[in-house]
Design an enzyme around this catalytic site. Sequence first.
Site, PDB file in Angstrom:
ATOM      1  N   ARG A  85       0.144  13.838  13.946  1.00  0.00           N
ATOM      2  CA  ARG A  85       0.677  13.649  12.597  1.00  0.00           C
ATOM      3  C   ARG A  85       0.836  14.971  11.834  1.00  0.00           C
ATOM      4  O   ARG A  85       0.237  15.192  10.790  1.00  0.00           O
ATOM      5  CB  ARG A  85      -0.187  12.657  11.828  1.00  0.00           C
ATOM      6  CG  ARG A  85      -0.269  11.357  12.611  1.00  0.00           C
ATOM      7  CD  ARG A  85      -0.811  10.220  11.868  1.00  0.00           C
ATOM      8  NE  ARG A  85       0.047   9.767  10.790  1.00  0.00           N
ATOM      9  CZ  ARG A  85      -0.334   8.798   9.969  1.00  0.00           C
ATOM     10  NH1 ARG A  85      -1.524   8.271  10.100  1.00  0.00           N
ATOM     11  NH2 ARG A  85       0.455   8.405   8.996  1.00  0.00           N
TER      12      ARG A  85
ATOM     13  N   CYS B  12      -6.108  12.416  13.140  1.00  0.00           N
ATOM     14  CA  CYS B  12      -5.906  10.983  12.895  1.00  0.00           C
ATOM     15  C   CYS B  12      -5.955  10.264  14.245  1.00  0.00           C
ATOM     16  O   CYS B  12      -5.485  10.781  15.249  1.00  0.00           O
ATOM     17  CB  CYS B  12      -4.550  10.778  12.205  1.00  0.00           C
ATOM     18  SG  CYS B  12      -4.101   9.051  12.101  1.00  0.00           S
TER      19      CYS B  12
ATOM     20  N   LYS C  46       0.848  -1.207   0.000  1.00  0.00           N
ATOM     21  CA  LYS C  46       0.000   0.000   0.000  1.00  0.00           C
ATOM     22  C   LYS C  46       0.873   1.242   0.000  1.00  0.00           C
ATOM     23  O   LYS C  46       0.688   2.151  -0.824  1.00  0.00           O
ATOM     24  CB  LYS C  46      -0.889   0.003   1.237  1.00  0.00           C
ATOM     25  CG  LYS C  46      -1.593   1.333   1.516  1.00  0.00           C
ATOM     26  CD  LYS C  46      -2.523   1.274   2.689  1.00  0.00           C
ATOM     27  CE  LYS C  46      -1.862   1.479   4.007  1.00  0.00           C
ATOM     28  NZ  LYS C  46      -1.489   2.864   4.337  1.00  0.00           N
ATOM     29  N   ASN C  47       1.833   1.306   0.909  1.00  0.00           N
ATOM     30  CA  ASN C  47       2.571   2.561   1.098  1.00  0.00           C
ATOM     31  C   ASN C  47       3.557   2.833  -0.028  1.00  0.00           C
ATOM     32  O   ASN C  47       3.862   3.995  -0.305  1.00  0.00           O
ATOM     33  CB  ASN C  47       3.242   2.571   2.471  1.00  0.00           C
ATOM     34  CG  ASN C  47       2.193   2.642   3.590  1.00  0.00           C
ATOM     35  OD1 ASN C  47       1.014   2.929   3.333  1.00  0.00           O
ATOM     36  ND2 ASN C  47       2.600   2.350   4.804  1.00  0.00           N
TER      37      ASN C  47
ATOM     38  N   ASP D  66       3.746  -0.139  12.345  1.00  0.00           N
ATOM     39  CA  ASP D  66       2.550  -0.711  11.705  1.00  0.00           C
ATOM     40  C   ASP D  66       2.346  -2.179  12.060  1.00  0.00           C
ATOM     41  O   ASP D  66       1.328  -2.755  11.683  1.00  0.00           O
ATOM     42  CB  ASP D  66       2.642  -0.569  10.177  1.00  0.00           C
ATOM     43  CG  ASP D  66       2.585   0.878   9.757  1.00  0.00           C
ATOM     44  OD1 ASP D  66       2.880   1.173   8.592  1.00  0.00           O
ATOM     45  OD2 ASP D  66       2.266   1.727  10.610  1.00  0.00           O
TER      46      ASP D  66
ATOM     47  N   ARG E  32      -8.924  -0.343   3.892  1.00  0.00           N
ATOM     48  CA  ARG E  32      -7.977   0.668   3.407  1.00  0.00           C
ATOM     49  C   ARG E  32      -6.621   0.031   3.136  1.00  0.00           C
ATOM     50  O   ARG E  32      -5.886   0.473   2.274  1.00  0.00           O
ATOM     51  CB  ARG E  32      -7.803   1.781   4.456  1.00  0.00           C
ATOM     52  CG  ARG E  32      -9.027   2.620   4.684  1.00  0.00           C
ATOM     53  CD  ARG E  32      -8.711   3.786   5.575  1.00  0.00           C
ATOM     54  NE  ARG E  32      -7.490   4.444   5.122  1.00  0.00           N
ATOM     55  CZ  ARG E  32      -6.895   5.433   5.792  1.00  0.00           C
ATOM     56  NH1 ARG E  32      -7.390   5.833   6.939  1.00  0.00           N
ATOM     57  NH2 ARG E  32      -5.801   5.999   5.343  1.00  0.00           N
TER      58      ARG E  32
HETATM   59  C1  EPZ Z   1       4.050   6.538   7.034  1.00  0.00           C
HETATM   60  O1  EPZ Z   1       3.270   7.551   7.620  1.00  0.00           O
HETATM   61  C2  EPZ Z   1       3.103   5.400   6.738  1.00  0.00           C
HETATM   62  N1  EPZ Z   1       2.091   5.849   5.790  1.00  0.00           N
HETATM   63  C3  EPZ Z   1       2.446   4.925   8.033  1.00  0.00           C
HETATM   64  O2  EPZ Z   1       1.637   3.814   7.693  1.00  0.00           O
HETATM   65  C4  EPZ Z   1       3.533   4.487   9.002  1.00  0.00           C
HETATM   66  O3  EPZ Z   1       2.942   4.120  10.225  1.00  0.00           O
HETATM   67  C5  EPZ Z   1       4.521   5.649   9.220  1.00  0.00           C
HETATM   68  O4  EPZ Z   1       5.053   6.082   7.956  1.00  0.00           O
HETATM   69  C6  EPZ Z   1       5.687   5.251  10.110  1.00  0.00           C
HETATM   70  O5  EPZ Z   1       6.373   4.170   9.533  1.00  0.00           O
HETATM   71  C7  EPZ Z   1       2.404   5.898   4.475  1.00  0.00           C
HETATM   72  O6  EPZ Z   1       3.515   5.612   4.053  1.00  0.00           O
HETATM   73  C8  EPZ Z   1       1.303   6.329   3.549  1.00  0.00           C
HETATM   74  P1  EPZ Z   1       6.053   9.619   9.491  1.00  0.00           P
HETATM   75  P2  EPZ Z   1       3.903   9.034   7.792  1.00  0.00           P
HETATM   76  O7  EPZ Z   1       6.069  10.934   8.820  1.00  0.00           O
HETATM   77  O8  EPZ Z   1       4.884   9.286   6.725  1.00  0.00           O
HETATM   78  C9  EPZ Z   1       6.347  12.778  12.970  1.00  0.00           C
HETATM   79  C10 EPZ Z   1      -0.249   2.502   7.736  1.00  0.00           C
HETATM   80  O9  EPZ Z   1      -0.747   1.883   8.660  1.00  0.00           O
HETATM   81  N2  EPZ Z   1       6.283  13.813  11.918  1.00  0.00           N
HETATM   82  O10 EPZ Z   1       7.162   8.656   9.214  1.00  0.00           O
HETATM   83  O11 EPZ Z   1       2.769   9.974   7.975  1.00  0.00           O
HETATM   84  C11 EPZ Z   1       5.054  12.006  13.113  1.00  0.00           C
HETATM   85  O12 EPZ Z   1       4.156  12.695  13.950  1.00  0.00           O
HETATM   86  C12 EPZ Z   1       0.231   3.905   7.941  1.00  0.00           C
HETATM   87  O13 EPZ Z   1      -0.043   2.035   6.583  1.00  0.00           O
HETATM   88  C13 EPZ Z   1       6.455  15.151  12.275  1.00  0.00           C
HETATM   89  O14 EPZ Z   1       6.648  15.492  13.446  1.00  0.00           O
HETATM   90  O15 EPZ Z   1       4.675   8.895   9.164  1.00  0.00           O
HETATM   91  C14 EPZ Z   1       5.513  10.712  13.709  1.00  0.00           C
HETATM   92  O16 EPZ Z   1       5.655  10.863  15.100  1.00  0.00           O
HETATM   93  C15 EPZ Z   1      -0.148   4.408   9.301  1.00  0.00           C
HETATM   94  N3  EPZ Z   1       6.406  16.096  11.297  1.00  0.00           N
HETATM   95  C16 EPZ Z   1       6.898  10.503  13.096  1.00  0.00           C
HETATM   96  O17 EPZ Z   1       7.290  11.771  12.567  1.00  0.00           O
HETATM   97  C17 EPZ Z   1       6.201  15.760   9.981  1.00  0.00           C
HETATM   98  O18 EPZ Z   1       6.182  16.669   9.127  1.00  0.00           O
HETATM   99  C18 EPZ Z   1       6.929   9.501  11.944  1.00  0.00           C
HETATM  100  O19 EPZ Z   1       5.901   9.856  11.056  1.00  0.00           O
HETATM  101  C19 EPZ Z   1       6.036  14.401   9.647  1.00  0.00           C
HETATM  102  C20 EPZ Z   1       6.085  13.448  10.625  1.00  0.00           C
END
Ligand code: EPZ
Length: 419
Positions: free
Chosen positions: A122, A117, A22-23, A306, A398
Site C-alpha cells: 500500500r 498493512c 466509512k470510506n 472489499d 473499525r
Molecule cells: C481505498 O484504499 C479504501 N480505503 C480501501 O478500503 C479499498 O480496499 C481500496 O480503496 C480499493 O478500493 C479508503 O477509502 C479509506 P487504492 P486505498 O489507493 O485508497 C496501489 C476497507 O476495507 N497504490 O485505491 O488505500 C495500491 O497498492 C479499505 O474499507 C499505489 O501503487 O486503495 C493498490 O494496489 C481497505 N500507489 C491499488 O493502488 C499509491 O500511491 C489500489 O489502492 C496508491 C495506491
Amino acid sequence: MKKLKIQGGHSLRGEIHISGSKNAALSIIAASIMTEERIVLENIPHLEDVTTMIRLIAGMGVSVTLADDNKLILDSSKIRNFLAPYDLVKTMRASILVLGPLIARFGEASVSLPGGCAIGARPVNLHLDGLKAMGADVEINEGYICAKAKKLKGAHFSFSPVSVTGTANLMMAGVMAEGQTILENAATEPEVINLGEFLLKMGAKIKGLGTRKIMIDGVNKLCSTEHKIIPDRIETGTFLVAAAMTKGSVLLKKTQPEHLQSVLDLLRQTGAVIFFEEDTIELTMNLTNIKPADFTTQPYPGIPTDMQAQLMVLNAIAPGNSIVVETIFENRFMHVLELQRMGADISLSGNTAYITGVKKLQSAPVMATDLRASAALVLAGLVADGETHIDRIYHIDRGYECIESKLSLLGAKVARIET
Ligand code: EPZ
C-alpha cells in the site's frame, strides 16, 4: 481480550438499517478542514476509524461536536498545527487523507507515513507524485511526509493504477490550487463522488465526477455547507452475503442499490432472489444448494476488493468449484488460512483462489487479520456447526457499526465476550 462468539446454523430474517459509508465519511471529514466556516455532516457511522479521524483533526485544533445520533458539526477556524502523528496514523492509513486538505489551505503538512498493512504494501507514491506535480516540496523525514507549497498549481496527473484515496487527496488539493488540475484514470467509486459533491457544495469547481477524467478549476476559498454521507455499500454487501449463506430473507433499509450493482448481479448468479427500490434491498435465498460464482475484483464499478473475502466464504459452502481473482491488493487472502481451519477447501496460486464448496464449515477458534477478512470469519461462523470464537475483533469495529447487534436483530446467535 474481546472476542465474538457465534453459534452457527440460524437463518437471518428481518430488517436492519445500513450505516453511513466509512470510506466516504473519512475523506469528507478530512475535507471539512479546508474551510474556516461551519460544516455539518449527517449519517456519520459510529466506527473506530471515524473516531480516529475525528481525534486526528481535533489534535490539529478543529472543534468537533457530535450532535443527535449521527451528525457532526465541525469548526476548523482555529487550526493550530498541521501534524498527523504516527501514533494515530499507524492505526488508520486513511489518515493520509488530511495531506491534500492541509497543503491546499495552509501550504504545509507533516503526515506520518502509514505503516505496513496486512493486505499489501500500500504505497502512497501516487499521492506524493501528484502533489509534487502541483508544485509541492515533498520530503520524507524520520518517517514523516513533510510537504510545503506557497500555493499549489494546477497539474495534469494520471494515476496508474487507479487509486481511491489518491484521487481523493489530489482532488482536494486541486480545488484550491491555482489554475486547472486534470486527474486521468481517476477513481469513480461512489465515495469519491460523494466527496466531490461535498466539495462542490463548499464552492469548488469540479467536472467529470464519476468518470476516469476529473477536471478541477481552483478557487481561493471554500465555504460552509451541510452534507449527508452515502450509505455503506460494503456493509450492505456483507449483510446480503450473510442472508444468502444462511438461506434467509432480509430487508436492508437506508442503503443505495445502484452503488453495488456488480455484487447484486453476482448474488443473483448464486441463486439469490433480489428486489430493490430507491433505498432498500431485499434478498431471499430459497435454494437448498447455493450456486458457486467465479469473480475477479476490479476498481468500481466492478466487484469491489472489499467484498472479496465475504463472497469467497459464500463460494466455500456452494457445491461445486469456483475461482476468485484478487487484482487490487497483493496479499488479500489472509482470511483463507483461517477459513481452511474451519474446513474450507481453498487452494491459492498467486492472486487466484480455487474453491471447492463443502457441505459444512466447522466451528473453530479463529483470528481476524484485517477488516474485511474478519467480516468473512463472522459470515463463516454464522453457518459453521457449533460455536465459533473470533479473536482480535477490533478489526471488525473499525468498519462495522455494532455488527453483533445488527446480526442479532436478524436472528443470529452472536455475542461479544471478554476472555
Ligand atoms: C481505498 O484504499 C479504501 N480505503 C480501501 O478500503 C479499498 O480496499 C481500496 O480503496 C480499493 O478500493 C479508503 O477509502 C479509506 P487504492 P486505498 O489507493 O485508497 C496501489 C476497507 O476495507 N497504490 O485505491 O488505500 C495500491 O497498492 C479499505 O474499507 C499505489 O501503487 O486503495 C493498490 O494496489 C481497505 N500507489 C491499488 O493502488 C499509491 O500511491 C489500489 O489502492 C496508491 C495506491
